[in-house]
Write a protein that holds these residues in place. Structure first.
Motif, PDB file in Angstrom:
ATOM      1  N   ASP A  86       0.717  -1.765  -0.234  1.00  0.00           N
ATOM      2  CA  ASP A  86      -0.010  -0.170  -0.294  1.00  0.00           C
ATOM      3  C   ASP A  86       0.880   0.981  -0.440  1.00  0.00           C
ATOM      4  O   ASP A  86       0.680   2.174   0.392  1.00  0.00           O
ATOM      5  CB  ASP A  86      -0.721  -0.048   1.817  1.00  0.00           C
ATOM      6  CG  ASP A  86      -1.643  -1.265   1.604  1.00  0.00           C
ATOM      7  OD1 ASP A  86      -2.293  -2.144   0.579  1.00  0.00           O
ATOM      8  OD2 ASP A  86      -2.133  -1.259   2.065  1.00  0.00           O
ATOM      9  N   GLU A  87       1.782   1.519  -0.300  1.00  0.00           N
ATOM     10  CA  GLU A  87       2.933   2.314  -0.293  1.00  0.00           C
ATOM     11  C   GLU A  87       4.144   2.270  -1.862  1.00  0.00           C
ATOM     12  O   GLU A  87       4.148   1.113  -2.201  1.00  0.00           O
ATOM     13  CB  GLU A  87       3.582   2.594   0.937  1.00  0.00           C
ATOM     14  CG  GLU A  87       4.332   4.553   0.819  1.00  0.00           C
ATOM     15  CD  GLU A  87       4.893   4.290   2.211  1.00  0.00           C
ATOM     16  OE1 GLU A  87       5.146   5.210   2.208  1.00  0.00           O
ATOM     17  OE2 GLU A  87       4.737   3.133   3.344  1.00  0.00           O
ATOM     18  N   GLU A  88       4.359   3.644  -2.499  1.00  0.00           N
ATOM     19  CA  GLU A  88       5.120   3.078  -3.514  1.00  0.00           C
ATOM     20  C   GLU A  88       6.548   2.692  -2.924  1.00  0.00           C
ATOM     21  O   GLU A  88       6.815   3.803  -1.843  1.00  0.00           O
ATOM     22  CB  GLU A  88       5.553   4.728  -4.412  1.00  0.00           C
ATOM     23  CG  GLU A  88       6.190   4.620  -5.443  1.00  0.00           C
ATOM     24  CD  GLU A  88       6.447   5.915  -6.403  1.00  0.00           C
ATOM     25  OE1 GLU A  88       6.490   6.944  -5.891  1.00  0.00           O
ATOM     26  OE2 GLU A  88       5.259   6.128  -7.467  1.00  0.00           O
ATOM     27  N   LEU A 136      17.922   2.588 -10.717  1.00  0.00           N
ATOM     28  CA  LEU A 136      16.843   2.939  -9.420  1.00  0.00           C
ATOM     29  C   LEU A 136      15.813   3.140 -10.018  1.00  0.00           C
ATOM     30  O   LEU A 136      15.179   3.556 -11.362  1.00  0.00           O
ATOM     31  CB  LEU A 136      17.064   4.072  -9.127  1.00  0.00           C
ATOM     32  CG  LEU A 136      16.132   4.423  -7.767  1.00  0.00           C
ATOM     33  CD1 LEU A 136      16.028   3.381  -6.970  1.00  0.00           C
ATOM     34  CD2 LEU A 136      16.600   5.865  -6.995  1.00  0.00           C
ATOM     35  N   TYR A 137      14.351   1.443  -9.379  1.00  0.00           N
ATOM     36  CA  TYR A 137      12.924   1.268 -10.670  1.00  0.00           C
ATOM     37  C   TYR A 137      12.010   1.647  -9.409  1.00  0.00           C
ATOM     38  O   TYR A 137      12.551   2.065  -8.212  1.00  0.00           O
ATOM     39  CB  TYR A 137      12.581   0.420 -11.444  1.00  0.00           C
ATOM     40  CG  TYR A 137      13.984   0.035 -12.385  1.00  0.00           C
ATOM     41  CD1 TYR A 137      14.072   0.211 -13.549  1.00  0.00           C
ATOM     42  CD2 TYR A 137      15.649  -0.238 -11.548  1.00  0.00           C
ATOM     43  CE1 TYR A 137      14.791   0.175 -14.436  1.00  0.00           C
ATOM     44  CE2 TYR A 137      16.410  -0.948 -12.879  1.00  0.00           C
ATOM     45  CZ  TYR A 137      16.139  -0.363 -13.776  1.00  0.00           C
ATOM     46  OH  TYR A 137      17.496  -1.084 -15.337  1.00  0.00           O
ATOM     47  N   ILE A 138      10.955   2.129  -9.604  1.00  0.00           N
ATOM     48  CA  ILE A 138       9.421   2.612  -9.106  1.00  0.00           C
ATOM     49  C   ILE A 138       8.917   1.164  -9.016  1.00  0.00           C
ATOM     50  O   ILE A 138       7.895   0.794  -9.871  1.00  0.00           O
ATOM     51  CB  ILE A 138       8.984   3.616  -9.156  1.00  0.00           C
ATOM     52  CG1 ILE A 138       9.632   4.777  -9.562  1.00  0.00           C
ATOM     53  CG2 ILE A 138       7.776   3.740  -8.824  1.00  0.00           C
ATOM     54  CD1 ILE A 138       9.216   6.674  -9.813  1.00  0.00           C
ATOM     55  N   LEU A 139       8.523   0.792  -7.149  1.00  0.00           N
ATOM     56  CA  LEU A 139       7.492  -0.675  -7.195  1.00  0.00           C
ATOM     57  C   LEU A 139       6.232   0.566  -7.305  1.00  0.00           C
ATOM     58  O   LEU A 139       6.607   0.560  -5.829  1.00  0.00           O
ATOM     59  CB  LEU A 139       7.604  -1.404  -6.328  1.00  0.00           C
ATOM     60  CG  LEU A 139       8.878  -2.367  -6.862  1.00  0.00           C
ATOM     61  CD1 LEU A 139       9.470  -2.924  -5.954  1.00  0.00           C
ATOM     62  CD2 LEU A 139       9.314  -2.945  -8.117  1.00  0.00           C
ATOM     63  N   PRO A 140       5.283   0.456  -8.523  1.00  0.00           N
ATOM     64  CA  PRO A 140       4.320   1.074  -7.274  1.00  0.00           C
ATOM     65  C   PRO A 140       3.291   0.644  -6.496  1.00  0.00           C
ATOM     66  O   PRO A 140       3.638  -0.848  -6.210  1.00  0.00           O
ATOM     67  CB  PRO A 140       3.274   0.923  -9.117  1.00  0.00           C
ATOM     68  CG  PRO A 140       4.066   0.308  -9.820  1.00  0.00           C
ATOM     69  CD  PRO A 140       5.288  -0.349  -9.417  1.00  0.00           C
ATOM     70  N   ALA A 141       2.426   1.628  -5.678  1.00  0.00           N
ATOM     71  CA  ALA A 141       2.113   1.024  -4.437  1.00  0.00           C
ATOM     72  C   ALA A 141       0.637  -0.493  -4.779  1.00  0.00           C
ATOM     73  O   ALA A 141       0.195  -0.484  -5.991  1.00  0.00           O
ATOM     74  CB  ALA A 141       0.926   1.886  -3.958  1.00  0.00           C
ATOM     75  N   SER A 142       1.247  -1.417  -3.741  1.00  0.00           N
ATOM     76  CA  SER A 142       0.341  -2.786  -4.438  1.00  0.00           C
ATOM     77  C   SER A 142       0.358  -3.092  -2.953  1.00  0.00           C
ATOM     78  O   SER A 142       0.680  -3.041  -1.940  1.00  0.00           O
ATOM     79  CB  SER A 142       0.918  -3.681  -4.569  1.00  0.00           C
ATOM     80  OG  SER A 142       0.015  -5.185  -4.785  1.00  0.00           O
ATOM     81  N   ILE A 164      15.565  -2.345  -1.542  1.00  0.00           N
ATOM     82  CA  ILE A 164      14.187  -2.185  -1.362  1.00  0.00           C
ATOM     83  C   ILE A 164      13.572  -0.866  -0.313  1.00  0.00           C
ATOM     84  O   ILE A 164      13.115  -1.093   0.519  1.00  0.00           O
ATOM     85  CB  ILE A 164      12.660  -2.219  -1.178  1.00  0.00           C
ATOM     86  CG1 ILE A 164      12.924  -3.942  -3.012  1.00  0.00           C
ATOM     87  CG2 ILE A 164      11.512  -2.213  -1.858  1.00  0.00           C
ATOM     88  CD1 ILE A 164      12.202  -5.237  -1.998  1.00  0.00           C
ATOM     89  N   TRP A 165      12.993   0.455  -0.472  1.00  0.00           N
ATOM     90  CA  TRP A 165      13.379   1.539  -0.089  1.00  0.00           C
ATOM     91  C   TRP A 165      12.101   1.985  -0.138  1.00  0.00           C
ATOM     92  O   TRP A 165      11.592   2.299  -1.110  1.00  0.00           O
ATOM     93  CB  TRP A 165      14.710   3.365  -0.697  1.00  0.00           C
ATOM     94  CG  TRP A 165      15.928   2.356  -0.509  1.00  0.00           C
ATOM     95  CD1 TRP A 165      16.265   1.782  -1.567  1.00  0.00           C
ATOM     96  CD2 TRP A 165      17.173   1.981   0.691  1.00  0.00           C
ATOM     97  NE1 TRP A 165      17.807   1.439  -1.120  1.00  0.00           N
ATOM     98  CE2 TRP A 165      17.787   1.963   0.563  1.00  0.00           C
ATOM     99  CE3 TRP A 165      17.068   3.672   1.454  1.00  0.00           C
ATOM    100  CZ2 TRP A 165      19.173   1.757   0.827  1.00  0.00           C
ATOM    101  CZ3 TRP A 165      17.709   3.008   3.002  1.00  0.00           C
ATOM    102  CH2 TRP A 165      19.284   2.916   2.200  1.00  0.00           C
ATOM    103  N   ASN A 166      11.573   2.893   1.448  1.00  0.00           N
ATOM    104  CA  ASN A 166      10.890   3.411   1.641  1.00  0.00           C
ATOM    105  C   ASN A 166      11.145   4.459   0.816  1.00  0.00           C
ATOM    106  O   ASN A 166      12.252   5.857   1.235  1.00  0.00           O
ATOM    107  CB  ASN A 166      10.328   3.605   2.398  1.00  0.00           C
ATOM    108  CG  ASN A 166       9.989   4.942   3.113  1.00  0.00           C
ATOM    109  OD1 ASN A 166       9.426   6.460   2.797  1.00  0.00           O
ATOM    110  ND2 ASN A 166       8.423   5.372   3.263  1.00  0.00           N
TER     111      ASN A 166
END
Length: 638
Positions: A86-88, A136-142, A164-166
């Motif tokens: 629930d967060e990118e 560096l890549y974005i993992l969408p919220a899921s 994997i970072w906040n």
């Protein structure tokens, strides 16, 4: 204002503790268990990998590290950690020197399409979500999490570190991380420029060594991905090749620096020759990079590094064993050993002998930097000390040249004055001789004339000594050796000495008393005037310190030499002064005798004249009843 030491303590705290305390990424392996498969043929595609049964996959909870291998590795992991829902989140792929990485992701337990991303030095289609020095890549919220698949191939060491970072944590981490590295690279770039300038200006070997040692951090600059980030990706993959080149040269630079800073080149020429051969072979491995054979080249480099490290460890123990141990030498050896140990530690990590540690490696980089700067400081101190010694040496040479020139002018002056004195004194001597013939039996007048004659003879003797000293110390003029009669020289020398009525001289031949008129002719190769001065000096000294009595002169032969023993019956020479009597300007001190006039040249001149004749004069006997000097002169062989 904040005190300077507190500012550095704050920076130290931020670099070493802030990342672990406030930035806590989720790591693949350490936090998320993954499965992997080694594709030795390199033919698998995504679908084929997905069809491999789970029991054929290996499970791991550590960072993937397989050393130098030609295999391709597939990694599969499901991210269902509550922290990642629930967060990118941002996914970071390290290290940056991997050749090719294919990254696939989709939501967990869905049949939707896989999203594909590319990374690596040779993936020209790499499209990172952010412009950063690492992929560096974005993992969408899921709400479900993600399934991740990685395909990795590389000619370097097979290491994969996924974090994997906040978003907020990564920004803070990136600020600290980049501040650290930019400061680090800035310091070493400045040091490199300074050492290069000093090497060019001062032409000192040590500054070239220090300059090459700072180039090690160009390897770190490329390995961390800053080359492409700051200068842009190049179609010739410059960062990849620079990583390969500098990884090879770094180990050779470490060996070169350690061997040179120990300073044992003259004592261990064979060891240094062995190290030189190792360095040349290591540098030659750069050629393999152009043929895509880096893994072979780096294995050879590691093997040679181990051999070179053994040789340098021998030099370390030799330096401590053979030389005087001081704090600087001990610390230098300790620094060399520490640097080699860190190099070996790096080799073991890259070859999968030990597991790669977690974290960003700040501690190790700072430790290496401290060792490097310490060794640089010791080297600079050695250069400074050598410079001071060189200045002192040049100053000493200049002073010696001045002294040599002064002595030359002094000899010239003495020579000129002595010759002028000798001429005037000879005229006076002739006049006194004539006056003594025609004094009309006036005893008082005769007594005065004789006092003048004694004083004049004394001046003549001193002048002759000065002339003899001038000739003996001159490199231009040498002794004029000719065939002479030794006994005639002895008799003429005795005639030069004024004796009171209570003094007499007796001659012996082969220890038997003999009338001087019947002394045999003893041929020698001699400078008549100089040898006469030598004998007259001994006669004069003997009579000066002998209130009354007989001066005994014994002439005899022995093993190709004529020996002349001259024995007086004076008070003897002080025992503690026996070793100084033949030194220049050292006046003889007789036991219990009043201080006599003289300049201390007589015995010095005498000694050097005899040495110039391939002979010698020694104090044969010394007591409170008199002294005996022995002359040794080689016979003339017809």
């Amino acid at each position: 204002m904040v005190p300077l030491h507190r500012f550095f303590l704050l920076i130290f705290f931020l670099l070493f503790f802030s990342n672990s305390a406030f930035s806590s990424p989720v790591r693949l392996g350490a936090d998320i268990v993954y499965k992997y498969y080694e594709d030795k043929s390199g033919d698998l595609n995504l679908e084929e990998f997905l069809n491999i049964p789970d029991d054929e996959l290996k499970k791991s909870n550590k960072i993937l590290s397989k050393g130098y291998t030609g295999s391709i590795f597939w990694i599969k992991a499901d991210i269902s950690d509550e922290r990642l829902k629930d967060e990118e989140h941002w996914l970071e792929i390290l290290p940056t020197y991997l050749d090719r990485i294919e990254f696939y992701y989709r939501e967990v337990k869905t049949s939707g399409p896989w999203v594909k991303k590319n990374a690596g030095d040779f993936n020209e289609s790499s499209g990172w979500d952010f412009n950063y020095h690492a992929p560096l890549y974005i993992l969408p919220a899921s709400s479900k999490g993600y399934s991740l698949i990685f395909r990795i191939s590389t000619s370097s060491s097979m290491i994969l570190n996924i974090r994997i970072w906040n978003q907020k944590e990564f920004i803070y981490h990136a600020l600290i991380n980049n501040t650290f590295w930019i400061f680090f690279f800035g310091v070493f770039s400045l040091a490199s420029g300074v050492f290069l300038l000093l090497a060019l200006v001062m032409k000192k070997r040590e500054f070239w060594i220090l300059f090459f040692s700072t180039t090690i951090y160009f390897n770190v600059f490329c390995v961390q991905g800053y080359f492409d980030w700051m200068l842009g990706q190049h179609r010739f993959h410059l960062q990849h090749y620079f990583v390969c080149f500098t990884s090879i040269t770094t180990f050779s630079v470490v060996l070169f620096m350690c061997s040179e800073l120990l300073g044992q080149r003259d004592e261990n020429k064979k060891i240094y020759f062995f190290i030189k051969i190792i360095l040349l072979i290591m540098l030659a491995q750069v050629v393999f990079v152009f043929f895509d054979m880096y893994s072979i080249a780096i294995r050879i480099v590691y093997s040679l590094f181990l051999l070179g490290s053994c040789a340098i460890l021998y030099l370390c123990f030799f330096s401590l064993y053979k030389n005087k141990i001081n704090l600087a030498r001990f610390l230098m050896v300790l620094g060399v050993i520490s640097l080699l140990c860190l190099g070996l530690y790096r080799v073991m990590i890259l070859n999968d002998f030990i597991f790669i540690p977690e974290g960003d490696g700040y501690f190790w980089q700072v430790l290496v930097a401290i060792i490097m700067f310490f060794m640089m400081g010791v080297t600079m101190l050695n250069v400074y000390n050598k410079k001071i010694q060189d200045i002192e040496r040049k100053s000493l040479i200049r002073e010696l040249n001045i002294e040599r020139e002064n002595r030359f002018h002094q000899r010239q002056f003495i020579s000129i004055v002595s010759h002028e004195f000798r001429t005037s004194l000879s005229i006076i001597s002739g006049a006194i001789t004539n006056l003594l013939r025609f004094h009309d039996n006036d005893k008082q007048l005769e007594k005065r004339y004789k006092r003048i004659e004694r004083a004049n003879n004394r001046l003549i003797q001193l002048t002759d000594n000065c002339l003899a000293d001038d000739r003996l110390t001159s490199k231009v003029e040498s002794l004029q050796l000719e065939k002479q009669d030794l006994c005639k020289i002895l008799l003429d020398a005795s005639d030069l000495i004024y004796m009171f009525d209570h003094h007499s001289i007796k001659f012996s031949w082969n220890h038997q008393l003999i009338d001087p008129m019947y002394l045999p002719k003893l041929p020698v190769n001699a400078d008549y005037a100089m040898l006469q001065i030598a004998f007259s000096n001994i006669f004069d000294n003997a009579l000066k310190y002998m209130d009354e009595g007989v001066l005994e002169v014994d002439v005899y032969e022995e093993a190709g030499f004529y020996l002349i023993n001259i024995l007086d019956h004076g008070t003897g020479i002080d025992k503690e002064k026996e070793n100084e009597i033949f030194e220049r300007y050292k006046k003889i001190t007789r036991s219990g005798a009043d201080k006599k006039s003289g300049v201390g040249l007589g015995l010095y001149v005498c000694k050097n004249i005899l040495i110039g004749h391939n002979g010698n004069v020694v104090l044969l006997h010394n007591s409170n009843e008199g002294c005996c000097f022995q002359f040794r002169i080689p016979k003339l062989i017809n």
